[in-house]
Design a protein around this motif. Sequence first.
Motif, mmCIF file in Angstrom:
data_model
loop_
_atom_site.group_PDB
_atom_site.id
_atom_site.type_symbol
_atom_site.label_atom_id
_atom_site.label_comp_id
_atom_site.label_asym_id
_atom_site.label_seq_id
_atom_site.Cartn_x
_atom_site.Cartn_y
_atom_site.Cartn_z
ATOM 1 N N TRP A 69 -8.489 -9.676 -16.583
ATOM 2 C CA TRP A 69 -7.641 -10.354 -15.607
ATOM 3 C C TRP A 69 -6.478 -9.457 -15.204
ATOM 4 C CZ3 TRP A 69 -8.445 -14.607 -12.904
ATOM 5 C CH2 TRP A 69 -7.374 -15.263 -12.283
ATOM 6 N N GLU A 70 -6.396 -9.127 -13.945
ATOM 7 C CA GLU A 70 -5.217 -8.450 -13.419
ATOM 8 C C GLU A 70 -5.000 -8.924 -11.997
ATOM 9 O OE1 GLU A 70 -5.898 -4.229 -13.663
ATOM 10 O OE2 GLU A 70 -7.149 -4.213 -11.882
ATOM 11 N N LEU A 71 -3.744 -8.910 -11.597
ATOM 12 C CA LEU A 71 -3.399 -9.334 -10.247
ATOM 13 C C LEU A 71 -2.105 -8.682 -9.832
ATOM 14 C CD1 LEU A 71 -1.021 -11.609 -10.859
ATOM 15 C CD2 LEU A 71 -3.010 -13.013 -11.343
ATOM 16 N N GLY A 72 -1.881 -8.619 -8.535
ATOM 17 C CA GLY A 72 -0.644 -8.030 -8.064
ATOM 18 C C GLY A 72 -0.543 -7.977 -6.558
ATOM 19 N N TRP A 73 0.656 -7.602 -6.113
ATOM 20 C CA TRP A 73 0.956 -7.495 -4.693
ATOM 21 C C TRP A 73 0.571 -6.114 -4.172
ATOM 22 C CZ3 TRP A 73 1.872 -11.564 -1.836
ATOM 23 C CH2 TRP A 73 2.303 -12.723 -2.466
ATOM 24 N N ASN A 74 0.069 -6.090 -2.974
ATOM 25 C CA ASN A 74 -0.301 -4.856 -2.298
ATOM 26 C C ASN A 74 0.917 -3.959 -2.083
ATOM 27 O OD1 ASN A 74 -1.806 -3.060 -0.537
ATOM 28 N ND2 ASN A 74 -0.645 -4.030 1.111
ATOM 29 N N LEU A 75 0.703 -2.663 -2.255
ATOM 30 C CA LEU A 75 1.759 -1.676 -2.016
ATOM 31 C C LEU A 75 1.581 -0.925 -0.700
ATOM 32 C CD1 LEU A 75 1.892 -0.115 -5.589
ATOM 33 C CD2 LEU A 75 3.369 -1.901 -4.629
ATOM 34 N N SER A 76 0.396 -1.016 -0.121
ATOM 35 C CA SER A 76 0.081 -0.263 1.091
ATOM 36 C C SER A 76 0.715 -0.901 2.320
ATOM 37 C CB SER A 76 -1.443 -0.208 1.279
ATOM 38 O OG SER A 76 -1.764 0.370 2.517
ATOM 39 N N ASP A 77 1.151 -0.054 3.260
ATOM 40 C CA ASP A 77 1.678 -0.574 4.521
ATOM 41 C C ASP A 77 0.647 -0.483 5.644
ATOM 42 O OD1 ASP A 77 1.640 2.148 4.931
ATOM 43 O OD2 ASP A 77 3.760 2.316 5.442
ATOM 44 N N ARG A 78 -0.595 -0.170 5.273
ATOM 45 C CA ARG A 78 -1.657 -0.074 6.278
ATOM 46 C C ARG A 78 -1.939 -1.445 6.889
ATOM 47 N NH1 ARG A 78 -6.425 2.704 3.286
ATOM 48 N NH2 ARG A 78 -7.354 2.457 5.337
ATOM 49 N N PRO A 79 -2.139 -1.528 8.187
ATOM 50 C CA PRO A 79 -2.315 -2.823 8.848
ATOM 51 C C PRO A 79 -3.568 -3.586 8.396
ATOM 52 C CG PRO A 79 -2.632 -1.020 10.407
ATOM 53 C CD PRO A 79 -2.145 -0.410 9.136
ATOM 54 N N ILE A 80 -4.552 -2.897 7.844
ATOM 55 C CA ILE A 80 -5.769 -3.590 7.396
ATOM 56 C C ILE A 80 -5.642 -4.132 5.977
ATOM 57 C CG2 ILE A 80 -7.283 -2.284 8.924
ATOM 58 C CD1 ILE A 80 -8.104 -0.637 6.404
ATOM 59 N N ALA A 81 -4.541 -3.851 5.313
ATOM 60 C CA ALA A 81 -4.364 -4.246 3.919
ATOM 61 C C ALA A 81 -4.158 -5.752 3.779
ATOM 62 C CB ALA A 81 -3.186 -3.503 3.311
ATOM 63 N N TYR A 82 -4.682 -6.283 2.678
ATOM 64 C CA TYR A 82 -4.400 -7.667 2.307
ATOM 65 C C TYR A 82 -3.103 -7.678 1.504
ATOM 66 C CZ TYR A 82 -8.646 -9.727 4.137
ATOM 67 O OH TYR A 82 -9.612 -10.198 4.975
ATOM 68 N N ASP A 83 -2.571 -8.877 1.227
ATOM 69 C CA ASP A 83 -1.256 -8.988 0.616
ATOM 70 C C ASP A 83 -1.262 -9.084 -0.909
ATOM 71 O OD1 ASP A 83 0.267 -9.073 3.099
ATOM 72 O OD2 ASP A 83 -0.715 -11.012 3.418
ATOM 73 N N PHE A 84 -2.264 -9.709 -1.467
ATOM 74 C CA PHE A 84 -2.288 -10.004 -2.902
ATOM 75 C C PHE A 84 -3.729 -9.890 -3.374
ATOM 76 C CE2 PHE A 84 -2.222 -12.983 -6.559
ATOM 77 C CZ PHE A 84 -1.099 -12.522 -7.228
ATOM 78 N N ALA A 85 -3.921 -9.438 -4.608
ATOM 79 C CA ALA A 85 -5.279 -9.266 -5.127
ATOM 80 C C ALA A 85 -5.393 -9.782 -6.550
ATOM 81 C CB ALA A 85 -5.665 -7.789 -5.100
ATOM 82 N N ILE A 86 -6.560 -10.327 -6.852
ATOM 83 C CA ILE A 86 -6.942 -10.671 -8.217
ATOM 84 C C ILE A 86 -8.227 -9.920 -8.517
ATOM 85 C CG2 ILE A 86 -7.735 -12.477 -9.793
ATOM 86 C CD1 ILE A 86 -5.995 -14.448 -8.250
ATOM 87 N N ASN A 87 -8.236 -9.230 -9.643
ATOM 88 C CA ASN A 87 -9.390 -8.487 -10.113
ATOM 89 C C ASN A 87 -9.715 -9.053 -11.496
ATOM 90 O OD1 ASN A 87 -11.331 -6.570 -10.698
ATOM 91 N ND2 ASN A 87 -9.867 -4.913 -11.012
ATOM 92 N N SER A 88 -10.871 -9.675 -11.630
ATOM 93 C CA SER A 88 -11.183 -10.335 -12.895
ATOM 94 C C SER A 88 -12.632 -10.082 -13.295
ATOM 95 C CB SER A 88 -10.908 -11.837 -12.791
ATOM 96 O OG SER A 88 -11.605 -12.414 -11.700
ATOM 97 N N GLY A 89 -12.916 -10.291 -14.570
ATOM 98 C CA GLY A 89 -14.257 -10.056 -15.082
ATOM 99 C C GLY A 89 -14.754 -11.231 -15.902
ATOM 100 N N PHE A 90 -16.073 -11.457 -15.807
ATOM 101 C CA PHE A 90 -16.726 -12.566 -16.493
ATOM 102 C C PHE A 90 -18.042 -12.093 -17.098
ATOM 103 C CE2 PHE A 90 -13.876 -14.121 -13.362
ATOM 104 C CZ PHE A 90 -13.220 -15.153 -13.998
ATOM 105 N N GLU A 91 -18.449 -12.708 -18.177
ATOM 106 C CA GLU A 91 -19.640 -12.313 -18.917
ATOM 107 C C GLU A 91 -20.910 -12.405 -18.070
ATOM 108 O OE1 GLU A 91 -20.781 -10.467 -22.113
ATOM 109 O OE2 GLU A 91 -18.780 -11.338 -22.072
ATOM 110 N N ASP A 92 -21.028 -13.498 -17.302
ATOM 111 C CA ASP A 92 -22.249 -13.737 -16.532
ATOM 112 C C ASP A 92 -21.961 -14.746 -15.421
ATOM 113 O OD1 ASP A 92 -22.162 -16.275 -17.839
ATOM 114 O OD2 ASP A 92 -23.506 -15.557 -19.417
ATOM 115 N N ALA A 93 -22.984 -15.034 -14.629
ATOM 116 C CA ALA A 93 -22.813 -15.943 -13.483
ATOM 117 C C ALA A 93 -22.398 -17.342 -13.924
ATOM 118 C CB ALA A 93 -24.101 -15.999 -12.663
#
Length: 97
Positions: free
Chosen positions: A41-65
């Motif tokens: 589990w990790e999450l955070g605010w975007n640092l890029s100023d590129r116009p295509i960038a999203y604002d916030f991200a969650i990156n998470s992992g799970f054992e299976d579907a």
Amino acid sequence: MIRHLVLFKLNDGVERDDPRVVEGEKAFRALDGRIEEIRFWELGWNLSDRPIAYDFAINSGFEDAESLRRYVEHPEHQAGVALWREFATWVIADYTY
């Protein structure tokens, strides 16, 4: 393992210091350690100023579907989703690794 990526875009006129956004971030930060299916589990605010960038991200992992499904349906996850629905849109990608 399944990686679950979520990228959020704040709605027009909504800023990071909006009380709804602050509460939404707090709700998602609290999920780590509270939902047993979460393996990574990790999450955070975007640092890029590129116009295509999203604002916030969650990156998470799970054992299976099945674990991912239980997480998605978990009441605390759904409560966070309900908060974010008020001020943002998002896209997801789920893949095995």
